[in-house]
Design an enzyme around this catalytic site. Sequence first.
Site, mmCIF file in Angstrom:
data_model
loop_
_atom_site.group_PDB
_atom_site.id
_atom_site.type_symbol
_atom_site.label_atom_id
_atom_site.label_comp_id
_atom_site.label_asym_id
_atom_site.label_seq_id
_atom_site.Cartn_x
_atom_site.Cartn_y
_atom_site.Cartn_z
ATOM 1 C CE LYS A 135 -10.701 -5.456 -4.004
ATOM 2 N NZ LYS A 135 -10.582 -4.330 -3.049
ATOM 3 C CE LYS A 189 -4.123 -2.006 0.549
ATOM 4 N NZ LYS A 189 -5.216 -1.879 -0.426
HETATM 5 O O1 OSB Z 1 -7.896 -1.907 -2.231
HETATM 6 O O2 OSB Z 1 -7.554 -3.909 -2.796
HETATM 7 C C1 OSB Z 1 -7.919 -3.085 -1.956
HETATM 8 C C2 OSB Z 1 -8.630 -4.915 1.293
HETATM 9 C C3 OSB Z 1 -9.747 -4.252 1.723
HETATM 10 C C4 OSB Z 1 -10.247 -3.222 0.978
HETATM 11 C C5 OSB Z 1 -9.620 -2.831 -0.198
HETATM 12 C C6 OSB Z 1 -8.490 -3.502 -0.644
HETATM 13 C C7 OSB Z 1 -7.985 -4.537 0.128
HETATM 14 C C8 OSB Z 1 -6.784 -5.240 -0.270
HETATM 15 C C9 OSB Z 1 -6.814 -6.739 -0.356
HETATM 16 O O3 OSB Z 1 -5.773 -4.662 -0.570
HETATM 17 C C10 OSB Z 1 -6.454 -7.441 0.908
HETATM 18 C C11 OSB Z 1 -6.712 -8.915 0.846
HETATM 19 O O4 OSB Z 1 -7.851 -9.348 1.079
HETATM 20 O O5 OSB Z 1 -5.778 -9.675 0.579
HETATM 21 MG MG MG Z 2 -7.238 -1.941 -4.254
#
Ligand code: OSB
Ligand code: MG
Length: 369
Positions: free
Chosen positions: A262, A163
């Site tokens: 997703k 991130k």
């Molecule tokens: O932005 O991909 C995203 C998790 C929660 C909300 C948004 C995101 C995420 C992740 C994925 O980055 C985390 C995971 O489940 O492995």
């Molecule tokens: Mg994302």
Amino acid sequence: MKIASIELFVIQMPLKSPFLTHLGAVNNREGIIVKVTNSEGLSGFGEGVAFSTPWYTEETVATSLHMLTDILIPLLQKHPIDHPEEASHLFSSIRRNNMAKAALETALWDLYAKVNTKSLSKILGGTRPVIASGVVVATDSAANALRQIEQYVTEGYQRIKVKINPNQDYSFLAEIRSHYPELPIMADANSAYSLKDIDRLKALDEFNLIMIEQPLAHDDIIEHALLQKEIRTPICLDESIVTFDDARKAIEFGSCKVINIKVGRIGGLYEAIRIHDYCFEKGIPVWCGGMIEFGISRAHNIALASLPGFSIPGDISASGRFWEEDIISPEVTVENGYIHVPLNSGIGYELNEKRLQKVLLTKRSFTFS
Ligand code: OSB
Ligand code: MG
């Protein structure tokens, strides 16, 4: 599909360690498990992936519960269906609330696969016996990120996502790259930047990231197209893609070169397959995103990621990435960077009733006549 009953289980589980983004921390995961049972006693399972607060999309656990209880389940009671695709059409009369729709729609797909004694992967058109597994590092310092990356690389994950935000990008990535010059790495900004940051984002090109995910506003398609013209790193859209038409427009405008699918964000597996098929035809790679989910949604993701267009490792990690104990049996495991796609009926994992009871907050039941 003669439905006899639907049960909703609201559950809560602590994460092994906090999941940190510039939008805040997730320490505890609340979620909804949907169980749809037919007249023969077969059950299909789905999972509502909205968070407790609307930081990622506008939905929450409470809005999902309202939509399921007062709108979507009554709609299904009034209009019996024979195939899960009909649920998707039925729900299209309701604006958005995609995670609530997907929670129920995915349960219907699992049930439909079980009625036909086929794996969900087969039913969806999956072709891969195993899927490549990637993992997300969501922390607030390079030192912590390096520690986690070392562990995940040892566990065999094929791709690491980190991130980023304007306070944690260039030097953060430089430090990681200096330790891992060859590792497939991508960065997810969760909308932390604006077009004013073009030079900042251009500078990240030197790290050879596989892609940068959702750098600009959560609801933007236009400015991402302007940004993509200025940077070499492929842009991947996550938050911006909420419907099939969003995906079509983003590709037509050149707003991205990759799409994160997703199931919850786009309202179900039917829409996921439509986006997959369109991207496949256009040569746009897709991968399956994650929502810090429990085992039911994880199992649906595994089936979906077995489709041919999912050519990039997704955010589909082992149950143990987030949970001391998951709510499915067996748990999802990663071996040499791959997850086996189950061959047995439906999602191919059983609900772990004992674990469910342990993490259960509330339950609601609905009967069909
Ligand atoms: O932005 O991909 C995203 C998790 C929660 C909300 C948004 C995101 C995420 C992740 C994925 O980055 C985390 C995971 O489940 O492995
Ligand atoms: Mg994302």
